[in-house]
Design a protein around this motif. Structure first.
Motif, PDB file in Angstrom:
ATOM      1  N   THR A  13       0.850  -1.190   0.000  1.00  0.00           N
ATOM      2  CA  THR A  13       0.000   0.000   0.000  1.00  0.00           C
ATOM      3  C   THR A  13       0.883   1.237   0.000  1.00  0.00           C
ATOM      4  OG1 THR A  13      -0.088   0.221   2.415  1.00  0.00           O
ATOM      5  CG2 THR A  13      -1.756  -1.205   1.383  1.00  0.00           C
ATOM      6  N   LEU A  14       0.278   2.368  -0.299  1.00  0.00           N
ATOM      7  CA  LEU A  14       1.019   3.631  -0.296  1.00  0.00           C
ATOM      8  C   LEU A  14       1.600   3.901   1.092  1.00  0.00           C
ATOM      9  CD1 LEU A  14       1.783   6.135  -2.002  1.00  0.00           C
ATOM     10  CD2 LEU A  14      -0.311   7.199  -1.187  1.00  0.00           C
ATOM     11  N   GLU A  15       0.814   3.644   2.126  1.00  0.00           N
ATOM     12  CA  GLU A  15       1.268   3.892   3.496  1.00  0.00           C
ATOM     13  C   GLU A  15       2.465   3.010   3.850  1.00  0.00           C
ATOM     14  OE1 GLU A  15      -1.989   3.292   2.655  1.00  0.00           O
ATOM     15  OE2 GLU A  15      -2.612   5.385   2.790  1.00  0.00           O
ATOM     16  N   GLU A  16       2.416   1.743   3.432  1.00  0.00           N
ATOM     17  CA  GLU A  16       3.542   0.842   3.688  1.00  0.00           C
ATOM     18  C   GLU A  16       4.791   1.307   2.944  1.00  0.00           C
ATOM     19  OE1 GLU A  16       2.344  -3.115   2.599  1.00  0.00           O
ATOM     20  OE2 GLU A  16       0.968  -3.305   4.295  1.00  0.00           O
ATOM     21  N   ALA A  17       4.618   1.799   1.724  1.00  0.00           N
ATOM     22  CA  ALA A  17       5.755   2.277   0.931  1.00  0.00           C
ATOM     23  C   ALA A  17       6.375   3.515   1.574  1.00  0.00           C
ATOM     24  CB  ALA A  17       5.328   2.571  -0.501  1.00  0.00           C
ATOM     25  N   VAL A  18       5.529   4.423   2.071  1.00  0.00           N
ATOM     26  CA  VAL A  18       6.044   5.620   2.755  1.00  0.00           C
ATOM     27  C   VAL A  18       6.825   5.195   3.998  1.00  0.00           C
ATOM     28  CG1 VAL A  18       5.381   7.679   4.046  1.00  0.00           C
ATOM     29  CG2 VAL A  18       4.259   7.168   1.871  1.00  0.00           C
ATOM     30  N   ALA A  19       6.274   4.251   4.765  1.00  0.00           N
ATOM     31  CA  ALA A  19       6.961   3.763   5.968  1.00  0.00           C
ATOM     32  C   ALA A  19       8.295   3.120   5.603  1.00  0.00           C
ATOM     33  CB  ALA A  19       6.068   2.778   6.710  1.00  0.00           C
ATOM     34  N   LEU A  20       8.328   2.422   4.482  1.00  0.00           N
ATOM     35  CA  LEU A  20       9.563   1.771   4.036  1.00  0.00           C
ATOM     36  C   LEU A  20      10.643   2.803   3.725  1.00  0.00           C
ATOM     37  CD1 LEU A  20      10.807  -1.003   3.434  1.00  0.00           C
ATOM     38  CD2 LEU A  20       9.868  -0.833   1.127  1.00  0.00           C
ATOM     39  N   LEU A  54       5.858  11.274  -7.452  1.00  0.00           N
ATOM     40  CA  LEU A  54       4.832  10.237  -7.474  1.00  0.00           C
ATOM     41  C   LEU A  54       3.951  10.311  -6.229  1.00  0.00           C
ATOM     42  CD1 LEU A  54       6.843   7.231  -8.956  1.00  0.00           C
ATOM     43  CD2 LEU A  54       4.901   8.408 -10.020  1.00  0.00           C
ATOM     44  N   TYR A  55       4.558  10.617  -5.080  1.00  0.00           N
ATOM     45  CA  TYR A  55       3.776  10.740  -3.854  1.00  0.00           C
ATOM     46  C   TYR A  55       2.781  11.901  -3.958  1.00  0.00           C
ATOM     47  CZ  TYR A  55       2.411  11.404   0.959  1.00  0.00           C
ATOM     48  OH  TYR A  55       1.660  11.550   2.097  1.00  0.00           O
ATOM     49  N   LYS A  56       3.257  13.043  -4.421  1.00  0.00           N
ATOM     50  CA  LYS A  56       2.380  14.212  -4.549  1.00  0.00           C
ATOM     51  C   LYS A  56       1.255  13.940  -5.541  1.00  0.00           C
ATOM     52  CE  LYS A  56       3.138  17.927  -2.877  1.00  0.00           C
ATOM     53  NZ  LYS A  56       2.563  18.548  -1.691  1.00  0.00           N
ATOM     54  N   GLN A  57       1.573  13.273  -6.648  1.00  0.00           N
ATOM     55  CA  GLN A  57       0.552  12.954  -7.646  1.00  0.00           C
ATOM     56  C   GLN A  57      -0.459  11.964  -7.064  1.00  0.00           C
ATOM     57  OE1 GLN A  57       0.419  14.579 -10.498  1.00  0.00           O
ATOM     58  NE2 GLN A  57      -1.351  13.538 -11.332  1.00  0.00           N
ATOM     59  N   ALA A  58       0.035  11.005  -6.286  1.00  0.00           N
ATOM     60  CA  ALA A  58      -0.836   9.981  -5.704  1.00  0.00           C
ATOM     61  C   ALA A  58      -1.748  10.556  -4.623  1.00  0.00           C
ATOM     62  CB  ALA A  58      -0.003   8.842  -5.128  1.00  0.00           C
ATOM     63  N   THR A  59      -1.271  11.570  -3.904  1.00  0.00           N
ATOM     64  CA  THR A  59      -2.053  12.095  -2.788  1.00  0.00           C
ATOM     65  C   THR A  59      -2.831  13.357  -3.123  1.00  0.00           C
ATOM     66  OG1 THR A  59      -0.122  13.296  -1.935  1.00  0.00           O
ATOM     67  CG2 THR A  59      -0.544  11.090  -1.030  1.00  0.00           C
ATOM     68  N   ASN A 108       5.734  16.859 -14.192  1.00  0.00           N
ATOM     69  CA  ASN A 108       5.950  15.792 -15.180  1.00  0.00           C
ATOM     70  C   ASN A 108       5.026  14.595 -14.969  1.00  0.00           C
ATOM     71  OD1 ASN A 108       7.918  17.154 -16.596  1.00  0.00           O
ATOM     72  ND2 ASN A 108       9.597  16.294 -15.403  1.00  0.00           N
ATOM     73  N   GLN A 109       4.402  14.504 -13.809  1.00  0.00           N
ATOM     74  CA  GLN A 109       3.480  13.399 -13.522  1.00  0.00           C
ATOM     75  C   GLN A 109       2.037  13.753 -13.884  1.00  0.00           C
ATOM     76  OE1 GLN A 109       4.697  10.447 -12.644  1.00  0.00           O
ATOM     77  NE2 GLN A 109       6.745  11.346 -12.591  1.00  0.00           N
ATOM     78  N   SER A 110       1.803  14.969 -14.328  1.00  0.00           N
ATOM     79  CA  SER A 110       0.444  15.432 -14.641  1.00  0.00           C
ATOM     80  C   SER A 110      -0.272  14.479 -15.579  1.00  0.00           C
ATOM     81  CB  SER A 110       0.481  16.825 -15.280  1.00  0.00           C
ATOM     82  OG  SER A 110       0.872  17.774 -14.333  1.00  0.00           O
ATOM     83  N   GLY A 140      -4.549   6.720  -8.478  1.00  0.00           N
ATOM     84  CA  GLY A 140      -4.310   5.280  -8.358  1.00  0.00           C
ATOM     85  C   GLY A 140      -3.088   4.822  -9.122  1.00  0.00           C
ATOM     86  N   GLU A 141      -2.946   5.321 -10.351  1.00  0.00           N
ATOM     87  CA  GLU A 141      -1.795   4.960 -11.184  1.00  0.00           C
ATOM     88  C   GLU A 141      -0.498   5.459 -10.541  1.00  0.00           C
ATOM     89  OE1 GLU A 141      -0.190   5.632 -15.780  1.00  0.00           O
ATOM     90  OE2 GLU A 141      -2.017   6.637 -15.131  1.00  0.00           O
ATOM     91  N   ALA A 142      -0.503   6.697 -10.054  1.00  0.00           N
ATOM     92  CA  ALA A 142       0.683   7.255  -9.406  1.00  0.00           C
ATOM     93  C   ALA A 142       1.011   6.469  -8.139  1.00  0.00           C
ATOM     94  CB  ALA A 142       0.470   8.729  -9.084  1.00  0.00           C
ATOM     95  N   SER A 143      -0.001   6.067  -7.401  1.00  0.00           N
ATOM     96  CA  SER A 143       0.200   5.293  -6.184  1.00  0.00           C
ATOM     97  C   SER A 143       0.854   3.948  -6.507  1.00  0.00           C
ATOM     98  CB  SER A 143      -1.147   5.083  -5.482  1.00  0.00           C
ATOM     99  OG  SER A 143      -0.976   4.355  -4.298  1.00  0.00           O
ATOM    100  N   GLU A 144       0.364   3.269  -7.533  1.00  0.00           N
ATOM    101  CA  GLU A 144       0.942   1.989  -7.948  1.00  0.00           C
ATOM    102  C   GLU A 144       2.399   2.157  -8.367  1.00  0.00           C
ATOM    103  OE1 GLU A 144      -1.475   0.240 -11.023  1.00  0.00           O
ATOM    104  OE2 GLU A 144      -3.270   0.283  -9.746  1.00  0.00           O
ATOM    105  N   GLN A 145       2.694   3.226  -9.113  1.00  0.00           N
ATOM    106  CA  GLN A 145       4.067   3.475  -9.555  1.00  0.00           C
ATOM    107  C   GLN A 145       4.969   3.824  -8.377  1.00  0.00           C
ATOM    108  OE1 GLN A 145       4.144   6.288 -12.794  1.00  0.00           O
ATOM    109  NE2 GLN A 145       2.936   4.957 -14.117  1.00  0.00           N
ATOM    110  N   TYR A 146       4.445   4.563  -7.409  1.00  0.00           N
ATOM    111  CA  TYR A 146       5.210   4.917  -6.206  1.00  0.00           C
ATOM    112  C   TYR A 146       5.593   3.642  -5.461  1.00  0.00           C
ATOM    113  CZ  TYR A 146       6.306   6.980  -1.648  1.00  0.00           C
ATOM    114  OH  TYR A 146       6.928   7.343  -0.472  1.00  0.00           O
ATOM    115  N   ILE A 147       4.606   2.780  -5.223  1.00  0.00           N
ATOM    116  CA  ILE A 147       4.856   1.533  -4.493  1.00  0.00           C
ATOM    117  C   ILE A 147       5.885   0.683  -5.232  1.00  0.00           C
ATOM    118  CG2 ILE A 147       3.802  -0.640  -3.746  1.00  0.00           C
ATOM    119  CD1 ILE A 147       1.145   1.064  -3.413  1.00  0.00           C
ATOM    120  N   ALA A 148       5.721   0.535  -6.534  1.00  0.00           N
ATOM    121  CA  ALA A 148       6.649  -0.267  -7.338  1.00  0.00           C
ATOM    122  C   ALA A 148       8.062   0.319  -7.299  1.00  0.00           C
ATOM    123  CB  ALA A 148       6.153  -0.356  -8.783  1.00  0.00           C
ATOM    124  N   PHE A 149       8.185   1.639  -7.397  1.00  0.00           N
ATOM    125  CA  PHE A 149       9.504   2.274  -7.391  1.00  0.00           C
ATOM    126  C   PHE A 149      10.184   2.130  -6.037  1.00  0.00           C
ATOM    127  CE2 PHE A 149      12.336   6.062  -7.166  1.00  0.00           C
ATOM    128  CZ  PHE A 149      13.228   5.661  -8.150  1.00  0.00           C
TER     129      PHE A 149
END
Length: 86
Positions: free
Chosen positions: A5-12, A31-36, A61-63, A68-77
């Protein structure tokens, strides 16, 4: 440990023992700003605030990406680079 999840990725990212490169940090930020918050609608920083301008441009550049897409990319990155920094 892979974040799901986004929260788990931020904690990581807070557990990183060394600092990612500036390029990686900008991608994480954007990616975080775009996701949130969604698309960057703020005013461009002026003057000689190069850090703020770089962050603004990275987010811009993330515009067009959905939150949801930005969140998935954030977690993956974050999962991708975590092996280097944990």
């Amino acid at each position: 440990m892979d974040a799901k999840t986004l929260e788990e990725a931020v904690a990581l990212t807070k557990k990183f023992t060394s600092k990612p490169s500036n390029e990686e940090l900008l991608k994480i930020y954007a990616l975080y700003k775009q996701a949130t918050e969604g698309d960057n609608e703020g005013e461009r920083p002026g003057g000689f605030d190069f850090v703020a301008a770089a962050k603004y441009n990275a987010w811009l550049n993330q515009s067009g990406k959905s939150k949801g897409e930005a969140s998935e990319q954030y977690i993956a990155f974050v999962n991708e680079i975590s092996s280097k920094y944990l």
